[in-house]
Design an enzyme around this catalytic site. Structure first.
Site, PDB file in Angstrom:
ATOM      1  N   GLU A 101      36.931  41.980  34.333  1.00  0.00           N
ATOM      2  CA  GLU A 101      37.544  42.844  35.353  1.00  0.00           C
ATOM      3  C   GLU A 101      38.594  42.083  36.137  1.00  0.00           C
ATOM      4  OE1 GLU A 101      38.034  45.682  36.498  1.00  0.00           O
ATOM      5  OE2 GLU A 101      36.245  46.919  36.784  1.00  0.00           O
ATOM      6  N   ASP A 102      39.623  42.797  36.539  1.00  0.00           N
ATOM      7  CA  ASP A 102      40.623  42.192  37.409  1.00  0.00           C
ATOM      8  C   ASP A 102      40.091  42.047  38.830  1.00  0.00           C
ATOM      9  OD1 ASP A 102      40.509  44.959  37.755  1.00  0.00           O
ATOM     10  OD2 ASP A 102      42.654  45.290  37.527  1.00  0.00           O
ATOM     11  N   ASP A 105      36.325  46.019  43.997  1.00  0.00           N
ATOM     12  CA  ASP A 105      36.638  46.495  45.341  1.00  0.00           C
ATOM     13  C   ASP A 105      35.352  47.090  45.925  1.00  0.00           C
ATOM     14  OD1 ASP A 105      37.674  47.762  47.586  1.00  0.00           O
ATOM     15  OD2 ASP A 105      39.507  48.395  46.606  1.00  0.00           O
ATOM     16  N   LYS A 133      36.926  41.632  46.495  1.00  0.00           N
ATOM     17  CA  LYS A 133      37.274  41.825  47.907  1.00  0.00           C
ATOM     18  C   LYS A 133      36.037  41.570  48.751  1.00  0.00           C
ATOM     19  CE  LYS A 133      41.251  44.775  47.328  1.00  0.00           C
ATOM     20  NZ  LYS A 133      41.894  46.071  47.626  1.00  0.00           N
ATOM     21  N   ASP A 161      48.567  46.608  39.842  1.00  0.00           N
ATOM     22  CA  ASP A 161      49.822  47.318  40.067  1.00  0.00           C
ATOM     23  C   ASP A 161      49.855  48.073  41.382  1.00  0.00           C
ATOM     24  OD1 ASP A 161      47.847  49.304  39.254  1.00  0.00           O
ATOM     25  OD2 ASP A 161      49.536  50.692  39.224  1.00  0.00           O
ATOM     26  N   ARG A 167      52.587  44.328  37.658  1.00  0.00           N
ATOM     27  CA  ARG A 167      51.506  43.772  36.843  1.00  0.00           C
ATOM     28  C   ARG A 167      51.881  42.419  36.248  1.00  0.00           C
ATOM     29  NH1 ARG A 167      47.629  47.846  36.025  1.00  0.00           N
ATOM     30  NH2 ARG A 167      48.424  49.954  35.875  1.00  0.00           N
TER      31      ARG A 167
END
Ligand code: XMP
Ligand code: MG
Length: 183
Positions: A101-102, A105, A133, A161, A167
């Site tokens: 995963e990027d 959140d 986060k 993005d 990106r």
């Protein structure tokens, strides 16, 4: 890259920091899964960059698959609604699966994915996330590999993005207010 530089307010994680962290993470993954092969599952679109760089730091036989879910659209707030737009091509049964995963959140996207993929009976199912986060996860998640804890700000770059742009920035940063207004 220069085309975006004027839109960036601050760099939160530099390109060098990201690469150093992924090298460490890759080494740890290589140790943890010694003697096994791994199926990396990337969550599109954001994870394609971390997937490419992390995978090249893993010294194991790897297979790749991608899945697309929607939770954000072009907006900057999480909706809590997760929809599978593209499912995996691989059968997960008895596979060692690592979700890449990027960013985590609220954690709602990942919670949904973990539940859905666990039902397919993989031998193991873990998560590697570049960014998390701080302090705002709405759900308890067991994340095996996490790169950086960052403040609760909307970030772009390194796969992330705003309205499909930024990106390809090699670092992670925040946008100036005018960058949001321009689109
Ligand atoms: P949740 O809240 O479900 O959301 O953990 C995870 C997904 O939301 C996107 N996301 C972001 N995208 N900048 C982005 O470009 C951000 O700061 C950000 N925060 C969350 C992302 O797609 C992630 O997988
Ligand atoms: Mg997005």
């Amino acid at each position: 890259m220069d085309a975006y530089a004027a839109d960036i307010e601050k760099v939160l994680v530099s390109a060098e920091e990201i690469q150093a962290k992924l090298a460490q993470m890759g080494e740890q993954i290589t140790k943890d899964y010694t003697g096994k092969s791994l199926l990396l599952v990337g969550v599109l679109k954001g994870a394609f960059v971390v997937m490419a760089d992390l995978s090249r730091q893993i010294g194991l036989p790897l297979e790749f698959d991608f899945m697309a879910v929607s939770s954000y659209g072009a907006a900057t707030k999480t909706s809590g609604v997760v929809r599978i737009l593209k499912d995996l091509d691989h059968d997960l049964k008895d596979r060692d699966v690592l979700i890449v995963e990027d960013i985590i959140d609220s954690g709602l996207t990942l919670k949904y994915l973990l539940k859905s993929l666990a039902g397919r009976k993989p031998a193991s199912l873990e998560v590697a996330a570049l960014l998390r986060k701080k302090g705002i996860q709405q759900v308890e998640l067991d994340l095996r590999y996490v790169g950086f804890d960052i403040p609760n700000e909307f970030v772009v770059g390194y796969g992330l993005d705003f309205a499909e742009r930024y990106r390809n920035l090699p670092y992670v940063g925040t946008l100036k207010p005018q960058a949001y207004e321009g689109l």
